[in-house]
Enzyme design. Structure first.
Site, PDB file in Angstrom:
ATOM      1  N   ARG A 118       0.847  -1.181   0.000  1.00 32.30           N
ATOM      2  CA  ARG A 118       0.000   0.000   0.000  1.00 32.30           C
ATOM      3  C   ARG A 118       0.889   1.239   0.000  1.00 32.30           C
ATOM      4  O   ARG A 118       2.099   1.142   0.154  1.00 32.30           O
ATOM      5  CB  ARG A 118      -0.972  -0.024   1.183  1.00 32.30           C
ATOM      6  CG  ARG A 118      -0.383  -0.698   2.437  1.00 32.30           C
ATOM      7  CD  ARG A 118      -0.913  -0.161   3.678  1.00 32.30           C
ATOM      8  NE  ARG A 118      -0.784   1.263   3.667  1.00 32.30           N
ATOM      9  CZ  ARG A 118       0.345   1.908   3.900  1.00 32.30           C
ATOM     10  NH1 ARG A 118       1.469   1.273   4.171  1.00 32.30           N
ATOM     11  NH2 ARG A 118       0.373   3.220   3.875  1.00 32.30           N
TER      12      ARG A 118
ATOM     13  N   ASP B 124      -1.585  10.630  -2.294  1.00 28.62           N
ATOM     14  CA  ASP B 124      -1.867   9.577  -3.275  1.00 28.62           C
ATOM     15  C   ASP B 124      -2.074  10.146  -4.667  1.00 28.62           C
ATOM     16  O   ASP B 124      -1.940   9.454  -5.661  1.00 28.62           O
ATOM     17  CB  ASP B 124      -3.094   8.776  -2.846  1.00 28.62           C
ATOM     18  CG  ASP B 124      -2.803   8.091  -1.533  1.00 28.62           C
ATOM     19  OD1 ASP B 124      -2.976   8.721  -0.483  1.00 28.62           O
ATOM     20  OD2 ASP B 124      -2.334   6.943  -1.572  1.00 28.62           O
TER      21      ASP B 124
HETATM   22  O1  MRU Z   1      -4.731   3.293   1.446  1.00 26.71           O
HETATM   23  P1  MRU Z   1      -3.242   3.372   1.541  1.00 26.71           P
HETATM   24  O2  MRU Z   1      -2.698   2.799   2.810  1.00 26.71           O
HETATM   25  O3  MRU Z   1      -2.575   2.838   0.300  1.00 26.71           O
HETATM   26  O4  MRU Z   1      -2.965   4.940   1.585  1.00 26.71           O
HETATM   27  C1  MRU Z   1      -1.670   5.407   1.812  1.00 26.71           C
HETATM   28  C2  MRU Z   1      -1.638   6.878   1.980  1.00 26.71           C
HETATM   29  O5  MRU Z   1      -2.620   7.570   1.949  1.00 26.71           O
HETATM   30  C3  MRU Z   1      -0.286   7.484   2.083  1.00 26.71           C
HETATM   31  O6  MRU Z   1      -0.279   8.535   2.997  1.00 26.71           O
HETATM   32  C4  MRU Z   1       0.081   7.997   0.700  1.00 26.71           C
HETATM   33  O7  MRU Z   1       0.040   6.963  -0.233  1.00 26.71           O
HETATM   34  C5  MRU Z   1       1.368   8.635   0.668  1.00 26.71           C
HETATM   35  S1  MRU Z   1       2.576   7.417   0.557  1.00 26.71           S
HETATM   36  C6  MRU Z   1       4.109   7.820   0.596  1.00 26.71           C
END
Ligand code: MRU
Length: 366
Positions: free
Chosen positions: A53, A243
């Site tokens: 993730r 993201d």
């Molecule tokens: O749903 P996830 O755990 O994939 O979301 C991750 C996030 O929101 C992080 O803060 C984002 O990807 C930044 S990663 C360096």
């Protein structure tokens, strides 16, 4: 980064096993497990079910998925169908589409018999570039932390609040928001991190695990605590990841980020977003209107996993059975609430002009 003294990345190619391996993040922070990913289905499940993730890691994983697919069947038809299936695994993190498209564009102009090797080399490049970008982001973040530490009395630590996990587990290495924290700590600068729990998936547990493994002082807090801490002068700076960031500097990140930005704005606390440039979606400008927000399974909200008093990993129900449950996974922080975007090329104002000044090659490109 190191786990019990051993260097790890979040994804790597195991030459002996001849397969890609990942840290299976579903079990962290309780158990450290690694698993191989071999088939397209393995990769798709690993991304959609969040074994991996974090936007940059999702992008790198997709690139390795394409590489394994090309070894299996390098035809245009397979390349196209892999692009489509993998792109559907998670809708918000733009690094996924960025990596898949980069691979597709590079591979479809090659003869089929050259694609497997080229695809694996490209996946390695994407992974290495991520590491290098995050290291640079950390250097710029370190400069910000240095400016804050001189204002602190008697060697008191700089207090930084972070939301979700934008650490090395969410990237190939270093992390985005955490990279400067590691570099500051290693440089002997006293820092203390407020780690938001980040319900419902509790990515704060991953941040806490990472920081703890590196010896960085931190405190795990509920998602609702940040505003209160800011009102009482206990937060010097907020740093989060993203993201997807629009061409005008609106930032989409884990649900709850927007509320932190509002609280920071109201309390004059600098709010920074750390991002490698593949996280910028140059095709969109209005984050609230244009970025698709992933709605994740209700079970992520109605149930929670943890260690029971008898040291067993257990999942328990926390809502009344049958309760209607909503799970929007991300929100958008408008650019006006953001102090700066920390990229691998420096710190930009969260605006079209700010981003264009660092990335002029994207001017006029949609
Ligand atoms: O749903 P996830 O755990 O994939 O979301 C991750 C996030 O929101 C992080 O803060 C984002 O990807 C930044 S990663 C360096």
């Amino acid at each position: 980064m190191r786990v019990n003294g051993v260097s790890f990345r979040s994804i790597w190619y195991d030459k002996e096993e001849k397969s890609v391996r990942i840290i299976d993040q579903r079990w962290l922070p309780y158990e450290f497990r690694t698993v191989p990913l071999k088939t397209r289905k393995d990769f798709a499940i690993a991304i959609s079910d969040m074994w991996v993730r974090g936007a940059p890691l999702i992008g790198a994983t997709a690139a390795y998925a394409i590489a394994e697919e090309m070894a299996f069947d390098p035809s245009n038809k397979n390349l196209e169908s892999a692009w489509i299936q993998l792109n559907e695994t998670r809708p918000t993190a733009i690094n996924l589409r960025w990596a898949l498209t980069r691979c597709k564009n590079a591979l479809e102009i090659l003869p089929e018999n050259a694609r497997a090797v080229a695809a694996m080399n490209l996946a390695h490049d994407i992974a290495e570039e991520d590491v290098a970008m995050n290291q640079k982001i950390g250097m710029y973040t370190l400069d910000l932390i240095k400016k804050l530490v001189v204002k602190k009395p008697n060697g008191a630590p700089v207090n930084i609040l972070t939301h979700c996990n934008a650490g090395w587990l969410a990237t190939v290495d270093w992390g985005t928001a955490t990279s400067g924290m590691y570099q500051a700590h290693d440089a002997g600068i006293p820092i203390h991190i407020w780690v938001d729990e980040t319900r419902p998936r509790n990515q704060g547990g991953l941040t806490s695990w990472e920081l703890g493994s590196h010896g960085i002082p931190h405190t795990y807090i509920t998602d609702n605590a940040g505003g209160h801490l800011m009102q009482h002068g206990k937060v010097d700076m907020v740093i989060v990841g993203t993201d997807r960031t629009t061409a005008s500097g609106d930032v989409c990140n884990k649900i709850g980020t927007y509320l932190k930005a509002l609280a920071a704005f109201d309390n004059d606390v600098p709010f920074y977003v750390a991002l490698p440039s593949p996280t910028i979606d140059w095709t969109v400008t209005d984050g609230v209107k244009e970025i698709p927000i992933e709605e994740r399974p209700a079970l992520e909200v109605s149930q929670i996993m943890g260690i029971s008093p008898n040291k067993k990993l257990e999942t328990v129900q926390i809502t009344p059975l049958g309760t209607e449950t909503g799970n929007p996974a991300f929100d958008v922080t408008p650019n006006r609430l953001i102090t700066g975007l920390i990229t691998e090329r420096g710190i930009a104002k969260a605006s079209s002009n700010g981003l264009m000044s660092l990335f002029p090659e994207f001017k006029g490109k949609k």
